[in-house]
Design an enzyme around this catalytic site. Structure first.
Site, short mmCIF file in Angstrom:
data_model
loop_
_atom_site.label_atom_id
_atom_site.label_comp_id
_atom_site.label_asym_id
_atom_site.label_seq_id
_atom_site.Cartn_x
_atom_site.Cartn_y
_atom_site.Cartn_z
N LYS A 65 17.33 70.74 -91.85
CA LYS A 65 17.66 69.98 -90.48
C LYS A 65 16.67 69.90 -89.61
O LYS A 65 16.80 69.09 -88.59
CB LYS A 65 18.97 70.21 -90.21
CG LYS A 65 20.21 69.53 -91.27
CD LYS A 65 21.49 69.97 -90.81
CE LYS A 65 22.63 69.76 -91.95
NZ LYS A 65 22.87 68.37 -91.96
N LYS A 79 25.09 69.57 -85.76
CA LYS A 79 25.39 69.52 -87.24
C LYS A 79 25.13 70.98 -87.69
O LYS A 79 24.76 71.92 -86.80
CB LYS A 79 24.15 68.60 -87.95
CG LYS A 79 22.82 69.08 -87.44
CD LYS A 79 21.58 67.95 -87.86
CE LYS A 79 21.73 66.71 -87.41
NZ LYS A 79 22.25 65.77 -88.33
N LYS A 106 27.88 58.41 -86.49
CA LYS A 106 28.76 58.49 -85.15
C LYS A 106 28.14 58.20 -84.15
O LYS A 106 28.66 57.58 -83.17
CB LYS A 106 29.40 60.07 -85.35
CG LYS A 106 30.40 60.26 -86.56
CD LYS A 106 30.11 61.89 -86.71
CE LYS A 106 30.81 62.36 -87.96
NZ LYS A 106 30.73 63.80 -88.15
C1 LIG Z 1 30.07 64.37 -89.08
C2 LIG Z 1 30.09 66.20 -88.86
C3 LIG Z 1 29.15 66.74 -89.70
C4 LIG Z 1 28.10 66.14 -90.37
O1 LIG Z 1 26.94 65.91 -89.64
P1 LIG Z 1 25.45 65.57 -90.05
O2 LIG Z 1 24.79 65.31 -88.87
O3 LIG Z 1 25.60 64.45 -90.86
O4 LIG Z 1 24.81 66.75 -90.77
C5 LIG Z 1 29.33 68.13 -89.73
N1 LIG Z 1 30.16 68.62 -88.98
C6 LIG Z 1 31.20 68.08 -88.16
C7 LIG Z 1 32.13 68.87 -87.44
C8 LIG Z 1 31.02 66.74 -88.13
O5 LIG Z 1 32.23 65.92 -87.55
#
Ligand SMILES: *Cc1c(COP(=O)(O)O)cnc(C)c1O
Length: 828
Positions: free
Chosen positions: A569, A563, A675
């Site tokens: 975070k 992330k 995801k």
């Molecule tokens: C899904 C995604 C994010 C968001 O991720 P989080 O863990 O919810 O912050 C950021 N960058 C990419 C490339 C993603 O696919």
């Protein structure tokens, strides 16, 4: 593209659908190579083959795309326009092939030509027109709207340079420009005839007409033209293909002419590039505002062009703008496009001569606003002085909106002066600024948060006064992700296995995965599930050896935090665990622990010093740990450079443990968490964002929750949080911090990471130290469970099985019902 057929031709062209069988595709590939790329099989490079293949796919999209647009016209459907400064799309080739349903045929056709589809697909540049979660959400929504046959349009900016490419040099992040259009973009259609003027600067003059009415004239402006580029967005398994329209800045002809007439040719051309700089580059800050004038110009540029386009489309079939809200819903993805509210007011009043009250009624019935953050530094405000210069008429309208709104508040809460100060559109403290979130709330019929806890905190904390005044305006719509990309495409092994057991319907009906729960005790299924994960881990291990130069053991626990790099975070908390584990292994206190590969990936905003220092720290720790002979294969630390959608798609299917460890009350929702769990990773996480709803769905036994809750942190804060007291009470924590701050990982520069440790000891704004011990303990539970492959696999299966609620199809359906009032409209 979405024009009605002209008078001369009352019917659309007749066409033969391009065939979807192997022979037709092969023929088309040859044709497109020759006639579109302009090469033959002797001179074609692999990239040429990518382009030829993309054209073949595109040809099969276009017919459906135009039919979809005609259907929306014919049926006079209510449309929804998703306004977003970011669309983080990634690659489109495989996605389009899967959605149209001829991926296997294309693979076969290419194979007969001696080519490998996956290798060719790897040559596509990511369309990285976004920073992270917010932009990716917009992309998932486009996929879901098309799949549900909802009349949904994306509107945004066609940045010439998307999110920077992150390189790592000597353990430092280095940013490189993302020149994604260098070889051309086969998915977009330039529409040079779809062109709107957008005005900036100038001044407003008032005048009275013969009936004594006041009019406003915005004059002596600078003009930039917005030119449309259209990209088809195919739904999965349906004929619906929606449109994403992105605007590119072009110099205005009039503007050039002034200088040409003065004979100043060079100056004219110089100014041309000036205005075209508007859509040059995406601002790379996530969860923090970028206060520069160019950013506000980008916002207004795309909003103004989009509204002009929407009104023009509406007026082709309708006479009265009073009916606009019956045919148009606009969703504001965060406050970035919220200048749309005064812009629509301006167009209605100044251009279409509506009364204020009528214009306001239309406006507030059109807009919905999605809030994405609770962090104060991410709440947008613009200096009044900047608006006064750049958009003087809009500032007038904002003042008038504020005046009327505060009158209403005053009537409801007489004498409550402090409430007026808090709710005003203008922050009067330290140089006047316009609060864009207040503008978005007041100008919309519905405001939504993106996870249950986030919406609750919006109502109780940052927008409490607004909730008190108009509680019915606030709703929750929990985020989701598209199962097409994040399971079907990303994880063909798992997808195939699932479909063999429960059929294929889950791709458009994710809750159907629940049926898998019945196989969580089935030995054969568990074994197959484990093998899929194992194969995914082996393939990732192989590519990491290439890409990062570190060998990871595919049987080790893949512990992954991917992330954006941001203090909230708490990648730092993860690093503290890594160092703690390293110490325990060295001390012989961890002989029973399973081998772990801890992986990080994520970009830091170029100006975010402490986040960049954290990237350096991760590399420094990796350097020591990975080369310590006492550690061997028992602990590896990796930083995977340039985290983008393609990296995520490649990595996520191989993950065992998903790190979702933000401070409670800081991550609005998160979608990365979804995801990973969908792909059978177990989550270690805090009670924050959508983690809470994930726990509800998968069950407490199947997720590792730790740390202080929002309420507990509130108590800590109230009693005066003292980070040092946590260090003094915990010798292991103290040792870890002393190693980082004292140069253990940076012997050549012992003070290098001191700022990180000082930050923790003096402020620890995100309560890393308060959550450390409970995190360490929970990681030990993770290890214990991973020891038993059967128990782990069963829990992993239940994660996949019970994530059905987090499909963006569910999310978009909720928006359609609760906010947009739009219904599916299928091609005939
Ligand atoms: C899904 C995604 C994010 C968001 O991720 P989080 O863990 O919810 O912050 C950021 N960058 C990419 C490339 C993603 O696919």
């Amino acid at each position: 593209m979405d024009r009605m057929p002209s008078g001369r031709m009352n019917r659309a062209f007749k066409y033969d659908y391009e065939g979807l069988d192997v022979a037709s595709i092969k023929q088309s590939l040859a044709n497109r190579m020759i006639y579109a790329v302009g090469k033959d099989n002797y001179t074609a490079t692999d990239r040429d083959w990518f382009h030829a293949t993309a054209y073949v796919v595109r040809d099969r999209l276009i017919e459906r795309w135009m039919e979809t647009m005609r259907t929306y016209y014919r049926e006079d459907t209510k449309r929804v326009y998703y306004f977003s400064l970011e669309f983080l799309i990634g690659r489109s080739l495989i996605n389009s092939l899967l959605n149209l349903g001829f991926c296997d045929e294309t693979r076969e056709a290419l194979l007969e030509l001696g080519l490998d589809l996956e290798a060719i697909a790897d040559l596509e540049f990511d369309a990285a027109l976004g920073n992270g979660g917010l932009g990716r959400l917009a992309a998932c929504f486009l996929d879901s709207m098309a799949t549900l046959s909802l009349p949904g349009y994306g509107y945004g900016i066609r940045y010439e340079y998307g999110m920077f490419r992150q390189a790592i040099e000597n353990g430092h992040q280095v940013e490189h420009p993302d020149n994604w259009l260098r070889y051309g973009n086969p998915w977009e259609f330039p529409r040079p005839e779809v062109l709107y003027p957008v005005e900036f600067y100038g001044e407003v003059v008032q005048y009275h007409d013969e009936r004594g009415r006041v009019h406003h004239h915005w004059q002596d402006t600078d003009e930039v033209m917005a030119m449309a580029y259209d990209t088809p967005i195919p739904g999965y398994g349906v004929d619906t293909v929606n449109n994403m329209r992105l605007w590119s800045a072009k110099a205005s002809r009039d503007f050039d002419l002034r200088y040409f007439n003065e004979g100043n040719y060079i100056k004219a051309v110089e100014d041309k590039t000036d205005s075209e700089n508007l859509s040059k580059v995406l601002y790379p800050s996530d969860e923090t505002t970028e206060g520069r004038e160019l950013r506000l110009k980008q916002q207004y540029f795309f909003v103004s062009a989009s509204l002009q386009d929407i009104i023009a489309r509406f007026l082709k079939q309708h006479d009265s703008l009073l009916d606009l809200p019956d045919k148009v819903a606009i969703q504001l993805n965060d406050t970035h496009p919220s200048i749309a509210i005064p812009e629509l007011m301006r167009l209605l009043i100044d251009r279409y001569h509506q009364e204020w009250e009528t214009a306001w009624e239309i406006t507030t019935r059109v807009f919905g606003y999605t809030n994405h953050t609770l962090l104060p530094e991410a709440l947008e405000t613009w200096p009044v002085s900047l608006l006064e210069q750049l958009l003087p008429r809009h500032l007038q309208i904002i003042y008038e909106v504020n005046h009327r709104f505060l009158n209403r508040v005053m009537h409801q809460f007489p004498g409550d002066v402090d409430r007026l100060r808090r709710m005003s559109l203008i922050d009067e403290e330290g140089g006047k600024r316009v609060r864009m979130a207040h503008l978005a709330i007041i100008g919309s019929h519905t405001v939504n948060g993106v996870a249950a806890i986030h919406t609750k905190l919006l109502k109780e904390r940052i927008f409490r006064d607004f909730h008190e005044l108009m509680p019915e305006r606030f709703v929750n719509v929990t985020n989701g992700i598209t199962p097409r990309l994040w399971l079907h495409q990303a994880n063909p092994g798992l997808s195939g296995l699932i479909s063999r057991y429960i059929g294929h319907d889950w791709v458009t009906d994710l809750p159907a995965l629940a049926e898998l729960a019945t196989f969580a005790e089935d030995e054969e299924f568990l074994e197959a599930f484990r093998q899929v994960k194992r194969a995914n881990k082996e393939s990732v291990a192989a590519s990491l050896a290439d890409r990062v130069g570190v060998r990871v053991d595919p049987t080790s626990l893949f512990d992954v935090q991917v992330k954006r790099l941001h203090e909230y975070k708490r990648q730092l908390l993860n690093v503290l665990h890594v160092v703690t584990l390293y110490n325990r292994i060295r001390n012989g206190q961890a002989d029973d622990r399973v081998p772990r590969s801890v992986m990080f990936a994520g970009k830091a905003a170029p100006s975010y010093r402490i986040a960049k220092l954290q990237i350096e720290l991760i590399h420094a720790v990796a350097d020591i740990v990975n080369n310590d002979p006492r550690i061997g294969d028992r602990l590896k630390v990796l930083f995977i450079p340039n985290y983008d959608v393609s990296t995520a798609v490649g990595l996520i299917p191989a993950v065992d443990l998903s790190e979702q460890i933000s401070t409670a009350g800081t991550e609005a929702s998160g979608t990365g968490n979804m995801k990973l769990a969908l792909n059978g990773a177990l989550t270690i996480g805090t009670l924050d964002g959508a983690n809470i709803e994930i726990r509800q769905e998968v069950g407490e036994e199947n997720i590792f929750i730790f740390g202080n809750t929002v309420e507990e942190l509130e108590v800590l804060r109230r009693n005066g949080y003292d980070p040092r007291s946590w260090v003094n009470a915990d010798p292991e924590l103290r040792q870890t911090l002393e190693m980082i701050g004292g140069g253990y990982f940076s012997p050549e520069e012992p003070n290098r990471f001191k700022p990180i440790v000082e930050g923790l000891l003096n402020h620890d704004r995100y309560f890393v130290l308060a959550d450390y011990r409970s995190y360490i303990e929970r990681q030990k539970d993770v290890d214990r469970i991973y020891h038993d492959p059967d128990v782990w696999a069963r829990r992993a299966v239940l994660n996949t099985a019970l994530m059905g609620n987090f499909s963006s199809d569910r999310t978009v359906q909720e928006y359609a019902e609760k906010i947009w009032g739009v219904k599916p409209e299928r091609n005939l």
